[in-house]
Write a protein that holds these residues in place. Structure first.
Motif, PDB file in Angstrom:
ATOM      1  N   GLY A  38      38.551  -6.734   8.175  1.00 32.79           N
ATOM      2  CA  GLY A  38      37.958  -5.152   7.847  1.00 32.79           C
ATOM      3  C   GLY A  38      36.984  -5.005   8.962  1.00 32.79           C
ATOM      4  N   PRO A  39      36.245  -3.655   9.099  1.00 32.97           N
ATOM      5  CA  PRO A  39      36.667  -2.513   7.954  1.00 32.97           C
ATOM      6  C   PRO A  39      37.828  -1.842   8.339  1.00 32.97           C
ATOM      7  N   TRP A  40      38.884  -2.192   9.018  1.00 31.34           N
ATOM      8  CA  TRP A  40      39.898  -1.421   9.428  1.00 31.34           C
ATOM      9  C   TRP A  40      41.009  -1.662   8.730  1.00 31.34           C
ATOM     10  N   PHE A  41      41.949  -0.618   8.429  1.00 27.89           N
ATOM     11  CA  PHE A  41      43.260  -0.764   7.603  1.00 27.89           C
ATOM     12  C   PHE A  41      44.320  -1.078   8.369  1.00 27.89           C
ATOM     13  N   TRP A  42      45.218  -1.731   8.172  1.00 27.42           N
ATOM     14  CA  TRP A  42      46.573  -1.729   8.856  1.00 27.42           C
ATOM     15  C   TRP A  42      47.052  -0.471   8.942  1.00 27.42           C
ATOM     16  N   ALA A  43      46.846   0.409   7.754  1.00 26.65           N
ATOM     17  CA  ALA A  43      47.754   1.753   7.591  1.00 26.65           C
ATOM     18  C   ALA A  43      46.839   2.888   8.451  1.00 26.65           C
ATOM     19  N   TYR A  99      40.869   0.490  -0.878  1.00 20.16           N
ATOM     20  CA  TYR A  99      39.714   1.105  -0.641  1.00 20.16           C
ATOM     21  C   TYR A  99      38.897   1.612  -1.769  1.00 20.16           C
ATOM     22  N   GLU A 100      39.678   2.027  -2.855  1.00 12.84           N
ATOM     23  CA  GLU A 100      39.188   2.331  -4.142  1.00 12.84           C
ATOM     24  C   GLU A 100      38.635   1.557  -5.158  1.00 12.84           C
ATOM     25  N   ALA A 101      39.067   0.184  -5.099  1.00 16.29           N
ATOM     26  CA  ALA A 101      38.913  -0.642  -5.986  1.00 16.29           C
ATOM     27  C   ALA A 101      37.605  -1.052  -6.310  1.00 16.29           C
ATOM     28  N   THR A 102      37.263  -1.538  -7.286  1.00 11.11           N
ATOM     29  CA  THR A 102      35.688  -2.110  -7.515  1.00 11.11           C
ATOM     30  C   THR A 102      36.067  -3.685  -8.046  1.00 11.11           C
ATOM     31  N   ALA A 103      34.903  -4.266  -7.778  1.00 13.78           N
ATOM     32  CA  ALA A 103      34.822  -5.978  -8.204  1.00 13.78           C
ATOM     33  C   ALA A 103      35.079  -6.229  -9.469  1.00 13.78           C
ATOM     34  N   LEU A 104      35.719  -7.160 -10.027  1.00 10.31           N
ATOM     35  CA  LEU A 104      35.542  -7.505 -11.361  1.00 10.31           C
ATOM     36  C   LEU A 104      34.235  -8.292 -11.678  1.00 10.31           C
ATOM     37  N   PRO A 105      33.970  -8.155 -12.755  1.00 14.44           N
ATOM     38  CA  PRO A 105      32.533  -8.575 -13.230  1.00 14.44           C
ATOM     39  C   PRO A 105      32.577 -10.163 -13.526  1.00 14.44           C
ATOM     40  N   PHE A 106      33.563 -11.190 -12.943  1.00 17.55           N
ATOM     41  CA  PHE A 106      33.619 -12.321 -13.056  1.00 17.55           C
ATOM     42  C   PHE A 106      33.120 -13.277 -11.924  1.00 17.55           C
ATOM     43  N   ALA A 107      32.499 -14.476 -12.095  1.00 20.41           N
ATOM     44  CA  ALA A 107      32.303 -15.210 -10.981  1.00 20.41           C
ATOM     45  C   ALA A 107      33.183 -15.555 -10.135  1.00 20.41           C
ATOM     46  N   ALA A 159      55.190  -2.816   5.014  1.00 17.67           N
ATOM     47  CA  ALA A 159      54.927  -3.466   6.358  1.00 17.67           C
ATOM     48  C   ALA A 159      53.950  -2.734   7.420  1.00 17.67           C
ATOM     49  N   ARG A 160      53.822  -1.544   6.999  1.00 20.47           N
ATOM     50  CA  ARG A 160      52.670  -0.684   7.717  1.00 20.47           C
ATOM     51  C   ARG A 160      51.247  -0.998   7.295  1.00 20.47           C
ATOM     52  N   ALA A 161      51.227  -1.372   5.993  1.00 17.31           N
ATOM     53  CA  ALA A 161      49.864  -1.622   5.303  1.00 17.31           C
ATOM     54  C   ALA A 161      49.682  -2.932   4.830  1.00 17.31           C
ATOM     55  N   GLY A 211      38.680   5.822   4.205  1.00 17.64           N
ATOM     56  CA  GLY A 211      37.296   5.658   4.863  1.00 17.64           C
ATOM     57  C   GLY A 211      37.273   6.009   6.495  1.00 17.64           C
ATOM     58  N   GLY A 212      38.570   6.547   6.952  1.00 18.03           N
ATOM     59  CA  GLY A 212      38.179   6.908   8.452  1.00 18.03           C
ATOM     60  C   GLY A 212      37.860   6.209   9.348  1.00 18.03           C
ATOM     61  N   ARG A 213      38.042   4.705   9.213  1.00 17.67           N
ATOM     62  CA  ARG A 213      37.672   3.833  10.209  1.00 17.67           C
ATOM     63  C   ARG A 213      38.642   3.610  11.339  1.00 17.67           C
ATOM     64  N   GLY A 214      39.781   4.173  11.422  1.00 22.96           N
ATOM     65  CA  GLY A 214      40.493   4.033  12.454  1.00 22.96           C
ATOM     66  C   GLY A 214      41.006   2.690  12.828  1.00 22.96           C
ATOM     67  N   TRP A 215      41.360   2.399  14.132  1.00 24.25           N
ATOM     68  CA  TRP A 215      41.478   1.050  14.902  1.00 24.25           C
ATOM     69  C   TRP A 215      40.294   0.257  15.120  1.00 24.25           C
ATOM     70  N   PRO A 216      40.575  -1.182  15.222  1.00 25.74           N
ATOM     71  CA  PRO A 216      39.496  -1.733  16.074  1.00 25.74           C
ATOM     72  C   PRO A 216      39.179  -1.365  17.477  1.00 25.74           C
ATOM     73  N   PRO A 217      38.287  -1.650  18.086  1.00 25.31           N
ATOM     74  CA  PRO A 217      38.167  -1.341  19.377  1.00 25.31           C
ATOM     75  C   PRO A 217      39.323  -2.417  20.346  1.00 25.31           C
ATOM     76  N   SER A 218      39.690  -3.451  19.772  1.00 29.83           N
ATOM     77  CA  SER A 218      40.479  -4.353  20.353  1.00 29.83           C
ATOM     78  C   SER A 218      41.174  -5.349  19.133  1.00 29.83           C
ATOM     79  N   PHE A 219      41.901  -5.886  19.580  1.00 28.23           N
ATOM     80  CA  PHE A 219      42.818  -6.982  18.710  1.00 28.23           C
ATOM     81  C   PHE A 219      42.269  -8.244  19.122  1.00 28.23           C
ATOM     82  N   THR A 220      42.119  -9.281  18.488  1.00 25.82           N
ATOM     83  CA  THR A 220      41.720 -10.757  18.650  1.00 25.82           C
ATOM     84  C   THR A 220      42.788 -11.447  18.000  1.00 25.82           C
ATOM     85  N   PRO A 221      43.003 -12.756  18.442  1.00 23.44           N
ATOM     86  CA  PRO A 221      43.657 -13.613  17.732  1.00 23.44           C
ATOM     87  C   PRO A 221      43.320 -13.904  16.396  1.00 23.44           C
TER      88      PRO A 221
END
Length: 333
Positions: free
Chosen positions: A190-195, A313-321, A262-264, A205-215
């Motif tokens: 991240g913070p970019w989404f495939w969708a 994007y809307e998920a919250t972490a579970l309270p487990f180790a 496949a888009r996401a 989040g409106g982050r768009g694409w990364p500036p470039s794609f790395t391997p």
């Protein structure tokens, strides 16, 4: 438009979950029986009553759909939804009997840290009943709730997402997805989404694409790899339209809509996934059977991609180790 599945008139959504269990159920309830079908592409699906959705089979319409965690144990959630519908006098009429028709699908969330030692009978039937009872035609919560409570992806907490759109012909289409993918919904970590190309506004989040794609960004990431030998995954979705469709057309819409997976998600439809898309129609507006159906499927694919991204994007972490972080925990907090 609220950008939710309930933007389709006559559709209700309800959640029920258990924090100690770290799992839950989401019920999609139709005010009137809806034409429906399904497309399954994952290699490890867990489904209930999907054979009747084949266009060659007799029952044309369904009353609800149950999405659940719990792997095969979660299939009992459909019985809970069915019980609630029976109390309302709903169901397919056979003589004096009425049989509520409730297909469903499940995802594997058995290793997420929750207490799965429930005794003789799993709790999913009761959770299904509670989800159906809670179903509303208004706004409903997204993220770590309902079927998506215990969902994960390879690098972030998963969850329930939803999105909606209107075709150029004025037909509504909306989706809900519970995202428990073996792969990643983000480009790399991240913070970019495939969708991103399909995002409307800043819905994830409106982050768009990364500036470039790395391997490294394009490298395959799998949950549990390199020892990923169990079916710990599955993204399940429901896409609904107010178009008038036959069951065969609903199946075609589901098939086209799978493109949204496949888009996401990268990768998707793997041997460890149970990926499935239900498609349903409330049958209010006529469409052209060729161009109109094609457009409907294309928009449905976009809507599913957006719903998947919103689920993470809307998920919250579970309270487990050891639980995976949420996307917002990593990038916004």
């Amino acid at each position: 438009m609220r950008n939710l599945l309930t933007d389709i008139p006559g559709v209700r959504v309800g959640h029920a979950d258990d924090a100690a269990l770290a799992s839950g159920v989401t019920a999609i309830v139709f005010d009137r029986p809806a034409v429906a079908s399904i497309d399954v592409r994952g290699g490890g699906p867990g489904t209930r009553d999907v054979s009747l959705l084949d266009p060659v089979n007799t029952v044309e319409r369904i009353d609800a759909i149950a999405l659940s965690g719990g792997s095969a144990f979660g299939l009992e959630s459909g019985g809970g939804v069915q019980a609630w519908l029976a109390e309302q006098g709903r169901g397919f009429a056979v003589g004096d009997a009425r049989i509520p028709i409730v297909p469903g699908a499940v995802q594997f969330d058995m290793l997420n840290g929750g207490n799965k030692k429930w005794g003789r009978f799993p709790p999913y039937r009761d959770l299904g009943y509670a989800a159906a009872e809670a179903a509303t035609d208004g706004a409903f919560a997204l993220g770590s709730i309902g079927a998506g409570y215990g969902a994960t992806t390879v690098n972030f907490k998963g969850g329930v997402g939803s999105a909606s759109a209107i075709t150029t012909g004025g037909v509504r289409v909306a989706a809900i997805a519970s995202v428990n993918a073996v792969g990643s919904v983000t480009v790399g970590d991240g913070p970019w989404f495939w969708a991103a190309p399909f995002e409307i506004g800043n819905e994830f989040g409106g982050r768009g694409w990364p500036p470039s794609f790395t391997p490294d960004m394009l490298a395959m990431r799998l949950k549990g790899a390199p020892a990923a030998t169990s079916i710990e995954n599955t993204t399940i979705a429901v896409v609904v339209t107010d178009a008038i469709l036959t069951k065969a057309q609903a199946q075609r819409m589901a098939m086209i809509a799978q493109t949204g997976f496949a888009r996401a998600i990268y990768p998707v439809h793997a041997p460890l996934d149970g990926d499935a898309v239900f498609a349903a129609a409330t049958c209010e507006k006529e469409i052209d059977p060729l161009y109109g159906l094609t457009e409907l499927g294309a928009v449905a694919a976009n809507v599913i991609a957006r719903a998947i991204a919103r689920g993470v994007y809307e998920a919250t972490a579970l309270p487990f180790a050891g639980a995976l972080p949420s996307w917002k925990m990593r990038f916004e907090e």
